[in-house]
Design a protein around this motif. Structure first.
Motif, PDB file in Angstrom:
ATOM      1  N   LYS A 102       0.831  -1.207   0.000  1.00  0.00           N
ATOM      2  CA  LYS A 102       0.000   0.000   0.000  1.00  0.00           C
ATOM      3  C   LYS A 102       0.862   1.252   0.000  1.00  0.00           C
ATOM      4  O   LYS A 102       1.747   1.438   0.847  1.00  0.00           O
ATOM      5  CB  LYS A 102      -0.897  -0.005   1.248  1.00  0.00           C
ATOM      6  CG  LYS A 102      -1.867   1.153   1.332  1.00  0.00           C
ATOM      7  CD  LYS A 102      -2.996   1.006   0.329  1.00  0.00           C
ATOM      8  CE  LYS A 102      -4.061   2.070   0.527  1.00  0.00           C
ATOM      9  NZ  LYS A 102      -5.139   1.956  -0.481  1.00  0.00           N
ATOM     10  N   GLY A 103       0.621   2.117  -0.997  1.00  0.00           N
ATOM     11  CA  GLY A 103       1.349   3.365  -1.091  1.00  0.00           C
ATOM     12  C   GLY A 103       2.716   3.270  -1.726  1.00  0.00           C
ATOM     13  O   GLY A 103       3.412   4.284  -1.868  1.00  0.00           O
ATOM     14  N   HIS A 104       3.112   2.061  -2.147  1.00  0.00           N
ATOM     15  CA  HIS A 104       4.465   1.877  -2.706  1.00  0.00           C
ATOM     16  C   HIS A 104       4.453   1.250  -4.095  1.00  0.00           C
ATOM     17  O   HIS A 104       5.498   0.842  -4.605  1.00  0.00           O
ATOM     18  CB  HIS A 104       5.316   1.039  -1.764  1.00  0.00           C
ATOM     19  CG  HIS A 104       5.606   1.718  -0.462  1.00  0.00           C
ATOM     20  ND1 HIS A 104       6.631   2.623  -0.294  1.00  0.00           N
ATOM     21  CD2 HIS A 104       4.969   1.644   0.739  1.00  0.00           C
ATOM     22  CE1 HIS A 104       6.634   3.069   0.953  1.00  0.00           C
ATOM     23  NE2 HIS A 104       5.637   2.495   1.602  1.00  0.00           N
ATOM     24  N   GLY A 105       3.292   1.135  -4.717  1.00  0.00           N
ATOM     25  CA  GLY A 105       3.223   0.640  -6.073  1.00  0.00           C
ATOM     26  C   GLY A 105       3.091  -0.869  -6.175  1.00  0.00           C
ATOM     27  O   GLY A 105       3.096  -1.597  -5.177  1.00  0.00           O
ATOM     28  N   ALA A 106       2.951  -1.332  -7.410  1.00  0.00           N
ATOM     29  CA  ALA A 106       2.821  -2.759  -7.710  1.00  0.00           C
ATOM     30  C   ALA A 106       3.884  -3.160  -8.717  1.00  0.00           C
ATOM     31  O   ALA A 106       4.262  -2.369  -9.592  1.00  0.00           O
ATOM     32  CB  ALA A 106       1.426  -3.049  -8.270  1.00  0.00           C
ATOM     33  N   ARG A 108       5.686  -6.581 -11.148  1.00  0.00           N
ATOM     34  CA  ARG A 108       5.711  -7.932 -11.699  1.00  0.00           C
ATOM     35  C   ARG A 108       7.160  -8.296 -11.970  1.00  0.00           C
ATOM     36  O   ARG A 108       7.823  -7.649 -12.778  1.00  0.00           O
ATOM     37  CB  ARG A 108       4.885  -8.035 -12.994  1.00  0.00           C
ATOM     38  CG  ARG A 108       4.900  -9.464 -13.584  1.00  0.00           C
ATOM     39  CD  ARG A 108       4.112  -9.536 -14.880  1.00  0.00           C
ATOM     40  NE  ARG A 108       4.740  -8.746 -15.922  1.00  0.00           N
ATOM     41  CZ  ARG A 108       4.112  -8.314 -17.021  1.00  0.00           C
ATOM     42  NH1 ARG A 108       2.831  -8.568 -17.194  1.00  0.00           N
ATOM     43  NH2 ARG A 108       4.758  -7.600 -17.921  1.00  0.00           N
ATOM     44  N   ASN A 109       7.631  -9.310 -11.264  1.00  0.00           N
ATOM     45  CA  ASN A 109       9.039  -9.729 -11.377  1.00  0.00           C
ATOM     46  C   ASN A 109       9.990  -8.543 -11.272  1.00  0.00           C
ATOM     47  O   ASN A 109      10.970  -8.419 -12.020  1.00  0.00           O
ATOM     48  CB  ASN A 109       9.266 -10.486 -12.686  1.00  0.00           C
ATOM     49  CG  ASN A 109       8.599 -11.856 -12.688  1.00  0.00           C
ATOM     50  OD1 ASN A 109       8.125 -12.319 -11.658  1.00  0.00           O
ATOM     51  ND2 ASN A 109       8.570 -12.498 -13.840  1.00  0.00           N
ATOM     52  N   GLY A 110       9.683  -7.657 -10.323  1.00  0.00           N
ATOM     53  CA  GLY A 110      10.571  -6.532 -10.028  1.00  0.00           C
ATOM     54  C   GLY A 110      10.384  -5.304 -10.892  1.00  0.00           C
ATOM     55  O   GLY A 110      11.015  -4.272 -10.640  1.00  0.00           O
ATOM     56  N   VAL A 111       9.517  -5.376 -11.896  1.00  0.00           N
ATOM     57  CA  VAL A 111       9.283  -4.235 -12.784  1.00  0.00           C
ATOM     58  C   VAL A 111       7.983  -3.551 -12.366  1.00  0.00           C
ATOM     59  O   VAL A 111       6.924  -4.190 -12.275  1.00  0.00           O
ATOM     60  CB  VAL A 111       9.199  -4.676 -14.249  1.00  0.00           C
ATOM     61  CG1 VAL A 111       8.916  -3.477 -15.157  1.00  0.00           C
ATOM     62  CG2 VAL A 111      10.491  -5.379 -14.668  1.00  0.00           C
ATOM     63  N   LYS A 112       8.053  -2.251 -12.126  1.00  0.00           N
ATOM     64  CA  LYS A 112       6.887  -1.521 -11.640  1.00  0.00           C
ATOM     65  C   LYS A 112       5.790  -1.453 -12.696  1.00  0.00           C
ATOM     66  O   LYS A 112       6.053  -1.215 -13.881  1.00  0.00           O
ATOM     67  CB  LYS A 112       7.283  -0.108 -11.205  1.00  0.00           C
ATOM     68  CG  LYS A 112       6.173   0.621 -10.456  1.00  0.00           C
ATOM     69  CD  LYS A 112       6.668   1.908  -9.822  1.00  0.00           C
ATOM     70  CE  LYS A 112       5.560   2.543  -8.986  1.00  0.00           C
ATOM     71  NZ  LYS A 112       6.021   3.778  -8.311  1.00  0.00           N
ATOM     72  N   LEU A 113       4.554  -1.653 -12.253  1.00  0.00           N
ATOM     73  CA  LEU A 113       3.385  -1.559 -13.130  1.00  0.00           C
ATOM     74  C   LEU A 113       2.825  -0.151 -13.041  1.00  0.00           C
ATOM     75  O   LEU A 113       2.733   0.416 -11.952  1.00  0.00           O
ATOM     76  CB  LEU A 113       2.319  -2.570 -12.705  1.00  0.00           C
ATOM     77  CG  LEU A 113       2.774  -4.030 -12.642  1.00  0.00           C
ATOM     78  CD1 LEU A 113       1.657  -4.909 -12.097  1.00  0.00           C
ATOM     79  CD2 LEU A 113       3.223  -4.515 -14.011  1.00  0.00           C
ATOM     80  N   SER A 114       2.440   0.403 -14.176  1.00  0.00           N
ATOM     81  CA  SER A 114       1.951   1.780 -14.183  1.00  0.00           C
ATOM     82  C   SER A 114       0.637   1.878 -14.936  1.00  0.00           C
ATOM     83  O   SER A 114       0.291   1.020 -15.747  1.00  0.00           O
ATOM     84  CB  SER A 114       2.981   2.716 -14.821  1.00  0.00           C
ATOM     85  OG  SER A 114       3.274   2.308 -16.143  1.00  0.00           O
ATOM     86  N   ALA A 194      -5.190  -9.885  -2.292  1.00  0.00           N
ATOM     87  CA  ALA A 194      -3.910  -9.532  -2.901  1.00  0.00           C
ATOM     88  C   ALA A 194      -4.116  -8.866  -4.262  1.00  0.00           C
ATOM     89  O   ALA A 194      -3.489  -7.852  -4.572  1.00  0.00           O
ATOM     90  CB  ALA A 194      -3.039 -10.772  -3.047  1.00  0.00           C
ATOM     91  N   GLY A 195      -4.997  -9.444  -5.088  1.00  0.00           N
ATOM     92  CA  GLY A 195      -5.176  -8.954  -6.449  1.00  0.00           C
ATOM     93  C   GLY A 195      -5.720  -7.542  -6.529  1.00  0.00           C
ATOM     94  O   GLY A 195      -5.311  -6.749  -7.383  1.00  0.00           O
ATOM     95  N   VAL A 196      -6.657  -7.212  -5.660  1.00  0.00           N
ATOM     96  CA  VAL A 196      -7.227  -5.866  -5.658  1.00  0.00           C
ATOM     97  C   VAL A 196      -6.152  -4.838  -5.329  1.00  0.00           C
ATOM     98  O   VAL A 196      -6.065  -3.787  -5.971  1.00  0.00           O
ATOM     99  CB  VAL A 196      -8.406  -5.775  -4.670  1.00  0.00           C
ATOM    100  CG1 VAL A 196      -8.722  -4.323  -4.318  1.00  0.00           C
ATOM    101  CG2 VAL A 196      -9.640  -6.433  -5.260  1.00  0.00           C
ATOM    102  N   LEU A 197      -5.320  -5.121  -4.327  1.00  0.00           N
ATOM    103  CA  LEU A 197      -4.265  -4.173  -3.974  1.00  0.00           C
ATOM    104  C   LEU A 197      -3.261  -4.023  -5.110  1.00  0.00           C
ATOM    105  O   LEU A 197      -2.829  -2.907  -5.427  1.00  0.00           O
ATOM    106  CB  LEU A 197      -3.555  -4.618  -2.694  1.00  0.00           C
ATOM    107  CG  LEU A 197      -2.520  -3.626  -2.166  1.00  0.00           C
ATOM    108  CD1 LEU A 197      -3.184  -2.319  -1.763  1.00  0.00           C
ATOM    109  CD2 LEU A 197      -1.752  -4.213  -0.991  1.00  0.00           C
ATOM    110  N   ILE A 198      -2.904  -5.128  -5.758  1.00  0.00           N
ATOM    111  CA  ILE A 198      -1.988  -5.069  -6.907  1.00  0.00           C
ATOM    112  C   ILE A 198      -2.586  -4.195  -8.005  1.00  0.00           C
ATOM    113  O   ILE A 198      -1.896  -3.351  -8.596  1.00  0.00           O
ATOM    114  CB  ILE A 198      -1.685  -6.484  -7.419  1.00  0.00           C
ATOM    115  CG1 ILE A 198      -0.837  -7.245  -6.390  1.00  0.00           C
ATOM    116  CG2 ILE A 198      -0.968  -6.442  -8.772  1.00  0.00           C
ATOM    117  CD1 ILE A 198      -0.762  -8.746  -6.618  1.00  0.00           C
TER     118      ILE A 198
END
Length: 246
Positions: A102-106, A108-114, A194-198
């Motif tokens: 929460k508050g720090h982004g999501a 996938r395998n270390g790459v930020k989703l935007s 988990a999925g909703v937060l992601i």
């Protein structure tokens, strides 16, 4: 193995996975609460309290898993004060790890989703999970929603069979919008946590099919969901599927 109904399918691996995850959590955080899909079974889902609580789905997409389809994952969410603050989903057959705080982004395998460019429903890849219901009226309601989408127009439709991956794929841009629960066949907290937060941490909008939920915080005990890349697409999908909007 099965639970109470044929549509409530589980395997021995579900139970063993959940036991393994719960044991690991309990060893490090003995005072935390844990809500697991297989532990709850067909019983009443415990209410979410303000206590630190882990919510686990040991295999989301169990039917896919049993059939040898690779679209399955393990989902672990962590809640504080009744809100998800961390989510992890790991899809072993595709070796993809989704993580959000929460508050720090999501990631996938270390790459930020935007967040991605806005889309109209007519341009969107729409995912829905019809679930398994036997009542004729509920079946008709689910299929009528799909019919309205196809009459309205979209790029294409998909049904993947794993709600957690639906949310992760929307977060990562593989899907534009996903919905479920039009006839009461919606998901459970372990499908959402988990999925909703992601999805939210990637910039997606998550609401329910109820127009009154527009602009409100999503409750992981909700019986329906819409997750889209933008709020406008969420509202457009809701209006088309249900015939009404906020």
């Amino acid at each position: 193995a099965t639970k109470g109904q044929p549509e409530d399918f589980c395997t021995k691996i579900d139970v063993e996975n959940e036991r393994l995850v719960m044991a690991g959590i309990a060893s490090k955080y003995p005072d935390h609460k844990i809500i697991g899909e297989e532990t709850v079974g067909t019983g009443t889902i415990p209410p979410l309290t303000n206590d630190p609580t882990w919510i686990i789905d040991p295999i989301d997409g169990t039917t896919n898993f049993a059939a040898g389809l690779p679209l399955t994952c393990v989902s672990v969410g962590f809640c504080v004060d009744q809100k998800p603050v961390m989510g992890v989903a790991y899809a072993p057959m595709t070796n993809e790890l989704y993580l959000a705080v929460k508050g720090h982004g999501a990631y996938r395998n270390g790459v930020k989703l935007s967040q991605r460019s806005p889309k109209l429903l007519s341009e969107s890849l729409v995912c829905f999970e019809l679930g398994y219901v036997r009542d004729t009226h509920k079946i008709s309601a689910m299929l009528a929603g799909v019919q309205r989408i196809m009459e309205h127009g979209c790029r294409t439709t998909r049904q993947i069979g794993s709600g957690v991956l639906d949310l992760c794929y929307t977060a990562s841009g593989r899907l534009d919008v996903v919905y479920a629960g039009i006839a009461g066949e919606g998901w459970k907290p372990w499908d959402y946590c988990a999925g909703v937060l992601i999805a939210q941490e990637s910039g997606c909008c998550v609401e329910t099919l109820d127009p009154a939920s527009a602009g409100t915080e999503f409750d992981i005990y909700s019986s329906s969901v819409i997750c889209a890349v933008t709020k406008d697409l969420t509202h457009e999908l809701r209006q088309v599927v249900t015939g009404k909007d906020a």
